[in-house]
Design a protein around this motif. Structure first.
Motif, mmCIF file in Angstrom:
data_model
loop_
_atom_site.group_PDB
_atom_site.id
_atom_site.type_symbol
_atom_site.label_atom_id
_atom_site.label_comp_id
_atom_site.label_asym_id
_atom_site.label_seq_id
_atom_site.Cartn_x
_atom_site.Cartn_y
_atom_site.Cartn_z
ATOM 1 N N PRO A 116 -0.407 -3.450 9.369
ATOM 2 C CA PRO A 116 -1.024 -2.752 7.835
ATOM 3 C C PRO A 116 -2.372 -3.189 7.578
ATOM 4 C CG PRO A 116 0.417 -4.681 7.309
ATOM 5 C CD PRO A 116 0.332 -4.390 8.865
ATOM 6 N N PHE A 117 -3.255 -2.452 6.940
ATOM 7 C CA PHE A 117 -4.449 -2.640 6.524
ATOM 8 C C PHE A 117 -5.309 -3.378 7.146
ATOM 9 C CE2 PHE A 117 -2.319 -1.647 2.272
ATOM 10 C CZ PHE A 117 -3.344 -0.832 1.586
ATOM 11 N N HIS A 156 -6.559 0.775 -5.358
ATOM 12 C CA HIS A 156 -6.579 0.600 -4.034
ATOM 13 C C HIS A 156 -7.880 0.226 -3.527
ATOM 14 C CE1 HIS A 156 -5.978 2.109 0.044
ATOM 15 N NE2 HIS A 156 -4.758 1.934 -0.217
ATOM 16 N N GLY A 186 0.703 -1.349 -0.075
ATOM 17 C CA GLY A 186 -0.082 0.115 -0.016
ATOM 18 C C GLY A 186 0.774 1.135 0.100
ATOM 19 N N GLU A 187 0.163 2.365 0.127
ATOM 20 C CA GLU A 187 0.804 3.542 -0.019
ATOM 21 C C GLU A 187 1.534 4.082 1.371
ATOM 22 O OE1 GLU A 187 -1.310 7.009 -0.585
ATOM 23 O OE2 GLU A 187 0.116 8.340 -1.058
ATOM 24 N N ALA A 188 0.507 4.273 2.607
ATOM 25 C CA ALA A 188 1.049 4.506 3.710
ATOM 26 C C ALA A 188 0.027 4.132 4.670
ATOM 27 C CB ALA A 188 1.237 6.008 3.949
ATOM 28 N N PRO A 189 0.216 3.972 5.858
ATOM 29 C CA PRO A 189 -0.747 3.553 6.969
ATOM 30 C C PRO A 189 -1.774 4.890 7.180
ATOM 31 C CG PRO A 189 1.515 3.281 7.998
ATOM 32 C CD PRO A 189 1.757 4.182 6.593
ATOM 33 N N GLY A 190 -2.887 4.147 7.484
ATOM 34 C CA GLY A 190 -4.064 5.269 7.909
ATOM 35 C C GLY A 190 -4.267 5.240 9.357
ATOM 36 N N ASN A 228 3.836 -1.130 3.224
ATOM 37 C CA ASN A 228 3.496 0.136 2.621
ATOM 38 C C ASN A 228 4.799 0.730 2.191
ATOM 39 O OD1 ASN A 228 0.520 0.814 2.997
ATOM 40 N ND2 ASN A 228 0.953 0.334 5.120
ATOM 41 N N GLU A 277 -4.224 1.785 11.161
ATOM 42 C CA GLU A 277 -3.009 1.083 11.221
ATOM 43 C C GLU A 277 -1.936 1.770 11.935
ATOM 44 O OE1 GLU A 277 -4.731 2.160 8.384
ATOM 45 O OE2 GLU A 277 -5.456 0.275 7.958
HETATM 46 N N1 URA Z 1 -4.112 2.247 2.848
HETATM 47 C C1 URA Z 1 -2.700 1.827 2.672
HETATM 48 O O1 URA Z 1 -2.462 2.277 1.793
HETATM 49 N N2 URA Z 1 -2.117 1.202 3.716
HETATM 50 C C2 URA Z 1 -2.582 0.849 4.699
HETATM 51 O O2 URA Z 1 -1.912 0.271 5.477
HETATM 52 C C3 URA Z 1 -4.021 1.001 5.095
HETATM 53 C C4 URA Z 1 -4.578 1.763 4.319
#
Ligand code: URA
Length: 189
Positions: free
Chosen positions: A56-57, A156, A43-47, A83, A50
């Motif tokens: 992650p996710f 995504h 993924g891109e980055a934690p939300g 991520n 997370e």
């Molecule tokens: N979206 C992401 O790109 N990464 C995550 O870990 C959670 C949501």
């Protein structure tokens, strides 16, 4: 040996202060999964969810990702999920190019340690890491060969949460991913 390497990268991620994201984030999210996973999802980055859990996710996108993985005949426990950026950007803004640059060595080292058969970037921002000119709306689900690796970029999961019409596309892409994996994806030329 591999496990130790993945664990030591995770420890370094947890201690990293190279960019300002560590100041606003609650926890680092290094990524998780088997150290010899055949499939890596990026993924891109934690939300927010997370950032709270360090995993992650695990929020709404993560629940959808679990369902999509089932379409591919995969369980979350079989894949490595990470991520590009390991700390949450404030208010979920996009990570800056400098933040990505400072963080990307962790992901590169995770990939080098795991040696996955397939890399699945989730969303345009992650896909651009391997395919800088990608048009994700047209090329999601396609098999690419990049630097000796098989890369299959996907929309995504959040794209299906915001736009339900994307969900059938994503389900079809993950079903195809399962077919590629079962047939043995052609290794990169
Ligand atoms: N979206 C992401 O790109 N990464 C995550 O870990 C959670 C949501």
């Amino acid at each position: 040996m591999q496990t130790t390497l993945i664990e030591s990268i995770a420890r370094e991620v947890a201690e990293c202060t190279a960019c300002p994201l560590c100041e606003s984030a609650t926890r680092a999210v290094p990524g998780e999964g088997p150290a010899d996973a055949a499939v890596m999802l990026i993924g891109e980055a934690p939300g927010a969810a997370e950032d709270r859990s360090g995993r992650p996710f695990v929020g709404a996108s993560g629940r959808l990702l679990d369902a999509l993985l089932q379409r591919a005949g995969l369980d979350r426990s079989q894949v490595f999920i990470a991520n590009v950026v390991k700390h949450r950007p404030p208010e979920n803004r996009d990570p800056t190019p400098a933040e990505i640059r400072m963080c990307q060595h962790f992901l590169m080292r995770q990939i080098a340690a795991i040696q996955p058969r397939v890399i699945v970037p989730l969303g345009r921002h992650a896909a651009k890491f391997w395919l800088p000119d990608i048009q994700i709306s047209r090329q999601h689900g396609h098999v690419h060969h990049v630097d000796g690796r098989v890369v299959i970029p996907m929309l995504h999961p959040a794209a299906a949460l915001y736009q339900p019409k994307n969900r059938p596309l994503m389900e079809a892409d993950f079903e195809n991913l399962g077919v590629h994996i079962r047939n043995g994806v052609r290794s990169a030329p």
